[in-house]
Design an enzyme around this catalytic site. Sequence first.
Site, short mmCIF file in Angstrom:
data_model
loop_
_atom_site.label_atom_id
_atom_site.label_comp_id
_atom_site.label_asym_id
_atom_site.label_seq_id
_atom_site.Cartn_x
_atom_site.Cartn_y
_atom_site.Cartn_z
N ASP A 56 0.85 -1.19 0.00
CA ASP A 56 0.00 0.00 0.00
C ASP A 56 0.89 1.24 0.00
OD1 ASP A 56 -2.21 1.98 1.00
OD2 ASP A 56 -3.33 0.12 0.70
N LYS A 101 -3.59 -0.90 -7.02
CA LYS A 101 -4.62 -0.15 -6.28
C LYS A 101 -4.39 1.32 -6.61
CE LYS A 101 -5.98 1.10 -1.53
NZ LYS A 101 -5.82 0.74 -0.10
N ASP A 132 -5.51 4.92 -5.68
CA ASP A 132 -6.21 5.73 -4.69
C ASP A 132 -6.60 7.08 -5.32
OD1 ASP A 132 -7.20 6.51 -2.25
OD2 ASP A 132 -5.35 6.18 -1.14
N ASP A 175 -12.30 3.92 4.93
CA ASP A 175 -11.20 3.01 5.28
C ASP A 175 -11.56 2.27 6.57
OD1 ASP A 175 -9.88 4.25 3.24
OD2 ASP A 175 -8.33 5.17 4.49
O1 A2G Z 1 -5.03 6.00 1.57
C1 A2G Z 1 -6.46 6.03 1.46
O2 A2G Z 1 -7.03 6.47 2.65
C2 A2G Z 1 -6.95 4.66 1.04
N1 A2G Z 1 -8.40 4.69 0.89
C3 A2G Z 1 -6.48 3.64 2.06
O3 A2G Z 1 -6.96 2.38 1.74
C4 A2G Z 1 -4.96 3.64 2.09
O4 A2G Z 1 -4.48 3.21 0.85
C5 A2G Z 1 -4.44 5.03 2.42
C6 A2G Z 1 -2.95 5.15 2.23
O5 A2G Z 1 -2.48 6.43 2.46
C7 A2G Z 1 -8.99 4.41 -0.27
O6 A2G Z 1 -8.38 3.98 -1.22
C8 A2G Z 1 -10.45 4.65 -0.35
#
Ligand code: A2G
Length: 389
Positions: A51, A128, A130, A191
């Site tokens: 992430d 992913k 964001d 989240d």
């Molecule tokens: O950034 C966002 O809040 C993301 N939310 C979370 O999952 C995580 O990736 C975070 C990292 O800074 C969404 O993708 C909705």
Amino acid sequence: MGWMHWERYRCITDCNKYPDECISEKLFKRTTDLLVDEGYLDAGYEYVIIDDCWLEKERDNVTKRLVEDRKRFPSGLNALADYIHKRGVKFGLYQDYGTNTCAGYPGVINNMALDAQTFADWDVDYVKLDGCYADINQMDEGYPEFGRLLNRTGRPMVYSCSWPVYQEYEGKLPNYEALKQHCNLWRNWNDIDDSFESVAQIMDYFSKNQDRIQPHAGPGHWNDPDMLILGNYGLSYDQSKLQMAVWSILAAPLIMSNDLSAVRPEIKEILQNRHIIAVDQDPLGIQGKRILIKNKIEVWSRPITPVLSNGEYSYAVAFVSRRADGAPYTIKFKLADLNLTNARGYSVTDLYDNNRYLGHVKSSTVFETRINPNGVMFYKFTALQNGRK
Ligand code: A2G
């Protein structure tokens, strides 16, 4: 199904102070090994996903390519991808459609083609994307555009979009038909955090909005209620069973975020429950709904296989207690009230008791169950063709 670091490890970047927890190649190698050695891969969890917080704060000066943090990923992402792939696991990576990721690292917006190619060059299998630091009005064009650029690389990559949640936050109704066409999964709502309150408010969002979002789920395109938090600090044993059951009714991507070396055996058993995973992964791909609430007991139901020749479905049904008044709560339902109306009835099995056979029921049967506070009872009602078990 897989594992992603965010809920458990957030943006821990100080590897001196937190050597076992910081976002680093060490964490992802260790997790990959545990995923395989502890049986999670065999159970179906096949992606390890990085992430936010993996990047250097600046792109490469000359090539403008994204650069992984040099201290925390000293071998580079290609080497990490190799390590992960050699163990039979797939490799996921996070980015952001806007100028910056949510934690402030560089985003893709002005370098979309270059970044899509870089992801392919790094042998990424899952992206992913964001939506922080982005204009929600550009997303309807931008997210499909990044998807096209990913496809143009020729490397198949699962595409997870955070596009709808940012639009929801600003009061714009997401275009679910477009999501379905361009993304493999998408984040609808908040989240998840490490608490039952967090699980519960996500359940409430998904049930209150189910008529709007449920029809768009199906094979290749899923609503995503966010990560499984089983194995961490916040959920009791019963609440852990509850999250797993409701997520599988929702046909959710099962993406754990936890320390796989610290998951207690009874929680690991829930995460690897093959009967419940089979509900989640049912080939029909129909997302379930909350169909009834009575005395703070919620009934969540999902049509699953086997389907009879006359079109009657089988069902996974979770009785979810939102009660906290001490004793387990006994409740009865006439099965016809739960839309269990197959003429020949159903054979009932208990999914959390190794799919144990409980008997043969009909729509006229009054079905009794007893649910722990903040707990769940989870059954499979298999439609019968001929009235025998
Ligand atoms: O950034 C966002 O809040 C993301 N939310 C979370 O999952 C995580 O990736 C975070 C990292 O800074 C969404 O993708 C909705």
